[in-house]
Structure formats: structure tokens, C-alpha cells
Design a protein around this motif. Structure first.
Motif, short mmCIF file in Angstrom:
data_model
loop_
_atom_site.label_atom_id
_atom_site.label_comp_id
_atom_site.label_asym_id
_atom_site.label_seq_id
_atom_site.Cartn_x
_atom_site.Cartn_y
_atom_site.Cartn_z
N ILE A 72 8.10 -14.62 25.72
CA ILE A 72 8.70 -15.21 24.51
C ILE A 72 7.15 -15.33 23.77
O ILE A 72 7.31 -14.82 22.75
N GLU A 73 6.12 -15.56 25.17
CA GLU A 73 4.90 -16.08 24.31
C GLU A 73 4.58 -15.39 23.17
O GLU A 73 3.81 -14.89 22.11
N ARG A 74 4.15 -13.85 23.92
CA ARG A 74 3.89 -12.88 22.85
C ARG A 74 4.76 -12.44 22.26
O ARG A 74 4.23 -11.79 20.51
N ARG A 75 6.01 -12.27 22.19
CA ARG A 75 7.06 -12.23 20.76
C ARG A 75 6.58 -13.59 19.82
O ARG A 75 6.58 -12.87 18.12
N LEU A 76 5.79 -15.00 19.92
CA LEU A 76 5.52 -16.55 19.08
C LEU A 76 4.60 -15.97 18.66
O LEU A 76 4.53 -15.69 17.60
N ARG A 77 3.88 -15.86 19.41
CA ARG A 77 2.80 -15.39 18.91
C ARG A 77 2.65 -13.54 17.68
O ARG A 77 1.88 -14.01 16.64
N VAL A 78 3.23 -13.31 17.81
CA VAL A 78 3.38 -11.98 16.74
C VAL A 78 3.95 -12.85 15.43
O VAL A 78 3.57 -12.51 14.66
N ALA A 79 5.58 -12.93 15.51
CA ALA A 79 5.89 -12.96 14.62
C ALA A 79 5.56 -14.41 14.06
O ALA A 79 6.08 -14.70 12.85
N LEU A 80 4.40 -15.53 14.25
CA LEU A 80 4.13 -16.49 14.14
C LEU A 80 2.35 -16.23 13.41
O LEU A 80 1.82 -17.06 12.31
N SER A 81 2.15 -15.76 14.12
CA SER A 81 0.39 -15.05 14.01
C SER A 81 -0.29 -16.53 13.78
O SER A 81 0.05 -17.26 14.80
N THR A 82 -0.92 -16.61 12.62
CA THR A 82 -1.99 -17.34 12.38
C THR A 82 -1.26 -19.11 12.41
O THR A 82 -1.84 -20.06 13.68
N LYS A 83 0.31 -19.47 12.83
CA LYS A 83 0.48 -20.98 12.85
C LYS A 83 1.34 -20.69 14.98
O LYS A 83 1.97 -21.91 14.61
N TYR A 84 1.23 -19.98 15.20
CA TYR A 84 1.51 -19.75 16.88
C TYR A 84 0.66 -20.52 17.20
O TYR A 84 -0.56 -21.38 16.68
N ALA A 85 0.93 -22.17 18.38
CA ALA A 85 1.08 -23.07 19.24
C ALA A 85 1.17 -22.60 20.51
O ALA A 85 2.29 -21.67 21.08
N VAL A 86 0.29 -22.53 21.14
CA VAL A 86 0.49 -22.42 22.68
C VAL A 86 1.38 -24.00 23.16
O VAL A 86 1.79 -24.32 22.96
N PRO A 87 1.63 -22.68 24.43
CA PRO A 87 3.15 -23.55 24.72
C PRO A 87 2.85 -25.34 25.23
O PRO A 87 2.93 -26.06 25.16
#
Length: 184
Positions: A72-87
Motif C-alpha cells: 500500500i505504501e508503494r502505491r501511495l508514494r506514487v499516487a501522492l508524490s511529494t505530498k506522501y507522508a510515512v505511516p
């Protein structure tokens, strides 16, 4: 051969779990003095894998555990790019909102917060989404009053929907799953 549903394979896959069920159970035993039985629980689409925690011999859960998954984290990183926040950041933000809701009797208590998972109290009740339209109409005044109370206390729920509004057996309203998928 039946085609694979990609969304389901990502949602229900435990292979990428960042912390094992055994470790979660061990930490609950140490921190809370309870050795729980954990069962997968996933009533919707969220940003983590969910488990219900049961005390030995109990029929009803006492807690919900949300754990991060590398898939899920990999997909979130791609989808959210620079707005991604770690779990750990997302879980800390969600735990903070839930704790503030619990302080005004509108949410579950947070029992434990760790880098790759957190544990919150299980709220008995029924999600607003499970009610018939006529029943929902009768509950709206109470639900809107609870939203206004939370907002008046400076609490903003980031994922407010009918699946995250719980009508408790005594008629009180509770809010769950304040998921924060991106950084501010």
C-alpha cells in the motif's frame, strides 16, 4: 482462468505487512497486559490493513489495529508524490484526532501507537451507511450536532463519510478512521 482483480489483490494482501501479527500481539501483551486473537477486518478502502483484537474467549472485539503495508505504501508514494507522508506520521496524526474526539466522547480511545501500527478502542454500534434512508433521515440532526461539536472543539475529520460515523447502541454518535493520507 478468471482475471485477477488488481484492487482486491492489493487491498487484501498481507504479504507486504510491515510488522507481523505476532509482533503486534506481543506488544499488546506487554503494553496492555492482553494477549489478543487477531482477525483480519476490512470493511472498506483505507490506508492500512485492519485487524480486530479479541480477548481470549470473547465474542466481541475490544480493539481495532491498523497496520502499514509496504504494498500500500508503494502505491501511495506514487499516487501522492511529494505530498506522501510515512505511516508513522499518518498514524500519529490519526491517533491525535481520534484522541481529541475521545476526549469529547465522540471517538474511540487510542490504546497504543507504534511506527508501523496503532491500536484504538473498538466502538460498538452500526455505521450510518448500514441504515435505511428513512432511518438516516431520523439520525441526521444528531449526527450534524456531533459534527458541529467536534468542529467547535477545533477537530476536523479528514475522512468524514457514512462508513466512519458510528451510531452506538445507546444512541450516541462516534467517529472513526480519520485517515490522513498526505502531508500538509
Amino acid at each position: 482462468m478468471k482475471p485477477r482483480n488488481r484492487k482486491l489483490s492489493f487491498v487484501f494482501n498481507e504479504l507486504g505487512l510491515n510488522v507481523s501479527r505476532k509482533r503486534i500481539a506481543r506488544e499488546l501483551a506487554v503494553e496492555l497486559g492482553i494477549t489478543p486473537k487477531l482477525e483480519r477486518f476490512y470493511p472498506g478502502h483505507g490506508w492500512g490493513l485492519k485487524y480486530l483484537a479479541f480477548k481470549e474467549g470473547a465474542r466481541n472485539p475490544f480493539a481495532v489495529i491498523k497496520a502499514s503495508s509496504s504494498i500500500i505504501e508503494r502505491r501511495l508514494r506514487v499516487a501522492l508524490s511529494t505530498k506522501y507522508a510515512v505511516p508513522s506520521r499518518r498514524f500519529a496524526l490519526e491517533a491525535e484526532v481520534l484522541s481529541r474526539l475521545a476526549n469529547i466522547d465522540l471517538g474511540p480511545k487510542v490504546m497504543l501507537l507504534r511506527e508501523h501500527f496503532f491500536v484504538r478502542e473498538y466502538l460498538e454500534g452500526k455505521a450510518l451507511a448500514e441504515f435505511q434512508p428513512q432511518e438516516i433521515a431520523g439520525l441526521l440532526t444528531k449526527v450534524l450536532g456531533s459534527i458541529e461539536r467536534a468542529y467547535g472543539s477545533g477537530i476536523f475529520h479528514t475522512d468524514l463519510n457514512a462508513g466512519n460515523v458510528i451510531i452506538r447502541p445507546d444512541g450516541r454518535i462516534g467517529f472513526i478512521d480519520c485517515e490522513v493520507p498526505a502531508s500538509n
